[in-house]
Design a protein around this motif. Structure first.
Motif, PDB file in Angstrom:
ATOM      1  N   MET A 148      36.471  31.522  55.026  1.00 42.48           N
ATOM      2  CA  MET A 148      37.773  32.097  55.256  1.00 42.48           C
ATOM      3  C   MET A 148      38.065  32.027  56.752  1.00 42.48           C
ATOM      4  O   MET A 148      37.269  32.457  57.556  1.00 42.48           O
ATOM      5  CB  MET A 148      37.801  33.549  54.759  1.00 42.48           C
ATOM      6  N   VAL A 179      47.970  28.664  53.622  1.00 43.90           N
ATOM      7  CA  VAL A 179      47.333  29.498  52.591  1.00 43.90           C
ATOM      8  C   VAL A 179      47.700  28.991  51.203  1.00 43.90           C
ATOM      9  O   VAL A 179      46.843  28.891  50.323  1.00 43.90           O
ATOM     10  CB  VAL A 179      47.729  30.982  52.770  1.00 43.90           C
ATOM     11  N   ASN A 180      48.958  28.653  51.007  1.00 47.71           N
ATOM     12  CA  ASN A 180      49.406  28.192  49.685  1.00 47.71           C
ATOM     13  C   ASN A 180      48.889  26.803  49.345  1.00 47.71           C
ATOM     14  O   ASN A 180      48.542  26.533  48.200  1.00 47.71           O
ATOM     15  CB  ASN A 180      50.930  28.234  49.588  1.00 47.71           C
ATOM     16  N   ARG A 191      44.757  26.982  49.355  1.00 48.75           N
ATOM     17  CA  ARG A 191      44.224  27.992  48.439  1.00 48.75           C
ATOM     18  C   ARG A 191      43.020  28.715  49.029  1.00 48.75           C
ATOM     19  O   ARG A 191      42.076  29.077  48.323  1.00 48.75           O
ATOM     20  CB  ARG A 191      43.838  27.374  47.089  1.00 48.75           C
ATOM     21  N   PRO A 208      42.096  32.069  51.436  1.00 50.51           N
ATOM     22  CA  PRO A 208      42.633  33.274  52.067  1.00 50.51           C
ATOM     23  C   PRO A 208      42.535  33.203  53.588  1.00 50.51           C
ATOM     24  O   PRO A 208      41.687  32.500  54.142  1.00 50.51           O
ATOM     25  CB  PRO A 208      41.743  34.392  51.536  1.00 50.51           C
ATOM     26  N   PHE A 217      42.238  35.633  57.008  1.00 52.44           N
ATOM     27  CA  PHE A 217      41.906  36.957  57.522  1.00 52.44           C
ATOM     28  C   PHE A 217      42.687  37.171  58.814  1.00 52.44           C
ATOM     29  O   PHE A 217      42.522  36.420  59.771  1.00 52.44           O
ATOM     30  CB  PHE A 217      40.397  37.035  57.761  1.00 52.44           C
ATOM     31  N   VAL A 247      44.189  40.596  54.673  1.00 55.45           N
ATOM     32  CA  VAL A 247      43.877  39.276  54.142  1.00 55.45           C
ATOM     33  C   VAL A 247      45.138  38.766  53.445  1.00 55.45           C
ATOM     34  O   VAL A 247      45.746  39.469  52.647  1.00 55.45           O
ATOM     35  CB  VAL A 247      42.703  39.330  53.145  1.00 55.45           C
ATOM     36  N   VAL A 248      45.514  37.533  53.758  1.00 52.21           N
ATOM     37  CA  VAL A 248      46.681  36.899  53.150  1.00 52.21           C
ATOM     38  C   VAL A 248      46.168  35.859  52.166  1.00 52.21           C
ATOM     39  O   VAL A 248      45.321  35.041  52.512  1.00 52.21           O
ATOM     40  CB  VAL A 248      47.568  36.224  54.223  1.00 52.21           C
ATOM     41  N   LEU A 249      46.694  35.910  50.928  1.00 54.79           N
ATOM     42  CA  LEU A 249      46.307  34.897  49.951  1.00 54.79           C
ATOM     43  C   LEU A 249      47.517  34.496  49.122  1.00 54.79           C
ATOM     44  O   LEU A 249      48.509  35.218  49.060  1.00 54.79           O
ATOM     45  CB  LEU A 249      45.160  35.366  49.059  1.00 54.79           C
ATOM     46  N   LYS A 284      50.033  33.859  46.103  1.00 54.35           N
ATOM     47  CA  LYS A 284      50.405  34.749  45.006  1.00 54.35           C
ATOM     48  C   LYS A 284      49.666  34.394  43.721  1.00 54.35           C
ATOM     49  O   LYS A 284      49.213  35.291  43.003  1.00 54.35           O
ATOM     50  CB  LYS A 284      51.907  34.728  44.768  1.00 54.35           C
ATOM     51  N   ASP A 317      46.722  33.153  43.428  1.00 54.18           N
ATOM     52  CA  ASP A 317      45.349  33.643  43.552  1.00 54.18           C
ATOM     53  C   ASP A 317      45.298  35.150  43.363  1.00 54.18           C
ATOM     54  O   ASP A 317      44.406  35.679  42.695  1.00 54.18           O
ATOM     55  CB  ASP A 317      44.768  33.264  44.914  1.00 54.18           C
ATOM     56  N   TYR A 318      46.272  35.856  43.938  1.00 54.86           N
ATOM     57  CA  TYR A 318      46.353  37.309  43.768  1.00 54.86           C
ATOM     58  C   TYR A 318      46.541  37.647  42.285  1.00 54.86           C
ATOM     59  O   TYR A 318      45.844  38.520  41.751  1.00 54.86           O
ATOM     60  CB  TYR A 318      47.512  37.878  44.586  1.00 54.86           C
TER      61      TYR A 318
END
Length: 85
Positions: A1, A20-21, A24, A26, A28, A39-41, A43, A45-46
């Motif tokens: 990450m 991020v998109n 794939r 995340p 930090f 943490v940004v991930l 949608k 994946d979320y």
């Protein structure tokens, strides 16, 4: 990450969102106060994580999954071919 400081993240927000998109992976985002780190991930994946949590929190569903695992481990599973449309 990968990790990035909040200041840099804010400056390049669109670039990091795209990364991020597409990757794939995340991201930090660190802050001066570690309690504010995030943490940004993506949608999707979320959503996948939340669905896994929902399934694992359902005792009845997990009991069925575990029963199936036990049956398969005992050789009681059946392999089937998929039907193509």
């Amino acid at each position: 990450m990968e990790a990035v400081a909040y200041t840099n993240f804010r400056k390049e927000l669109k670039t990091y969102f795209k990364q991020v998109n597409e990757d794939r992976v995340p991201l930090f985002v660190t802050n001066k106060n570690p309690e504010d780190d995030v943490v940004v991930l993506a949608k999707d994946d979320y959503d996948s994580i939340m669905e896994s949590v929902r399934i694992m929190s359902n005792k009845q569903l997990m009991a069925k999954i575990n029963k199936g695992d036990e049956q398969f481990a005992k050789g009681k599973g059946k392999v089937r071919e998929l039907i193509d449309d």
